[in-house]
Design an enzyme around this catalytic site. Structure first.
Site, PDB file in Angstrom:
ATOM      1  N   ASP A 238       0.827  -1.209   0.000  1.00 15.11           N
ATOM      2  CA  ASP A 238       0.000   0.000   0.000  1.00 15.11           C
ATOM      3  C   ASP A 238       0.862   1.261   0.000  1.00 15.11           C
ATOM      4  OD1 ASP A 238      -2.349   1.398  -0.025  1.00 15.11           O
ATOM      5  OD2 ASP A 238      -2.815   1.111   2.099  1.00 15.11           O
TER       6      ASP A 238
ATOM      7  N   HIS B  75       2.390   3.562  -9.005  1.00 12.06           N
ATOM      8  CA  HIS B  75       2.241   2.130  -9.299  1.00 12.06           C
ATOM      9  C   HIS B  75       3.442   1.615 -10.093  1.00 12.06           C
ATOM     10  CE1 HIS B  75      -1.646   2.325  -7.576  1.00 12.06           C
ATOM     11  NE2 HIS B  75      -2.213   3.013  -8.560  1.00 12.06           N
TER      12      HIS B  75
ATOM     13  N   LEU C 285      10.590 -20.543  -4.552  1.00 11.50           N
ATOM     14  CA  LEU C 285       9.532 -19.737  -3.951  1.00 11.50           C
ATOM     15  C   LEU C 285       8.203 -19.868  -4.714  1.00 11.50           C
ATOM     16  CD1 LEU C 285       8.792 -17.257  -2.000  1.00 11.50           C
ATOM     17  CD2 LEU C 285       9.366 -15.823  -3.975  1.00 11.50           C
TER      18      LEU C 285
END
Ligand code: IPE
Ligand code: IPE
Ligand code: MG
Length: 247
Positions: free
Chosen positions: A21, A38, A132
């Protein structure tokens, strides 16, 4: 000693989830458009994925787009979707090379066609990777996930009645997007907001929460290490008392 070396490898969180955020505020502070924020968040994503992979974290879930985010101005939503496609394309080779397996949670069928297609392709290409597991939460709503699980269970009962006694946590979890994925050990939210925003409501029942004022585009490997070090100082009691844990 640098931060990374201070991390106790035997006490690593197996699953880290992050509410990324603060992109908009980061850009606005610089006098730029939210979309610029962004774009700059992508670097933070890359660093975090890399750091988690290097440490040996098994699962990393990133909250990238909530069902509520459709309410944003169309221009911003469109830019986020384009950025997603561009990032998938530019990162494909790196993800494959680094043995990362891409998974998604959320209703990706309702994303724009090209986003959906690119995601499906990358998921297929990385399906056999054993490093991962990177889980992107896209068009995700935790409440919807829970309601959908109930709907699926009920529709199944039409075909074959379910014994009430069999409805326990393990049974229910099979109907969630996260079926087969362990609950997050650590949840990080950046940008100084203290809320969950409809993320993983079922799965975070016993997750350790970590909040930082760092805005997502500024988040770097060291910020992840700080969060993990903080996590490692905590005692997870799961309802028991301290003496029982130390035994
Ligand atoms: C997080 O940053 C990214 C998404 C929700 C897609 P925001 O865009 O929410 O940034 P702020 O909270 O407005 O600063
Ligand atoms: C949560 O951030 C969703 C994502 C990070 C994708 P928001 O910025 O949308 O959350 P609220 O609306 O401020 O709670
Ligand atoms: Mg926000």
């Amino acid at each position: 000693m640098d931060l990374k070396e201070k991390i106790d490898k035997s006490k690593l969180p197996k699953h880290i989830a992050i509410i990324m955020d603060g992109n908009g505020r980061w850009a606005q502070k610089k006098g730029n458009s939210r979309i610029f924020g962004h774009k700059n968040g992508v670097k933070a994503v890359k660093e975090t994925v890399e750091a988690a992979g290097e440490l040996g974290v098994k699962y990393l879930t990133l909250y990238a787009f909530s069902t509520e985010n459709w309410k944003r101005p169309k221009q911003e939503v469109d830019a986020l979707m384009s950025l997603l496609v561009a990032t998938i394309n530019s990162e494909t080779d790196a993800l494959i090379k680094n043995n990362v397996r891409l998974l998604t949670i959320g209703d990706i069928d309702d994303l724009p066609h090209d986003v959906n297609r690119n995601l499906q392709e990358l998921k297929e290409k990385t399906a056999k990777n054993t490093g991962l597991s990177l889980i992107l939460a896209l068009n995700y709503s935790a409440r919807w996930e829970i309601l959908n699980a109930i709907k699926n269970i009920l529709s199944q009962t039409h075909k074959q009645p379910v014994n009430f006694e069999n409805i326990d946590n393990d049974f229910f979890e099979q109907y969630l997007y996260t079926s087969g994925i362990p609950d997050p050990d650590l949840l990080i939210r950046t940008s100084g907001e203290y809320r969950i925003s409809n993320f993983l409501l079922w799965q975070i029942a016993y997750t350790e929460l970590y909040f930082t004022d760092v805005l997502w585009p500024d988040f770097r490997k060291n910020d992840l290490y700080h969060a993990i070090l903080d996590y490692q100082k905590r005692e997870r009691r799961f309802g028991k008392i301290s003496e029982q844990i130390k035994k």
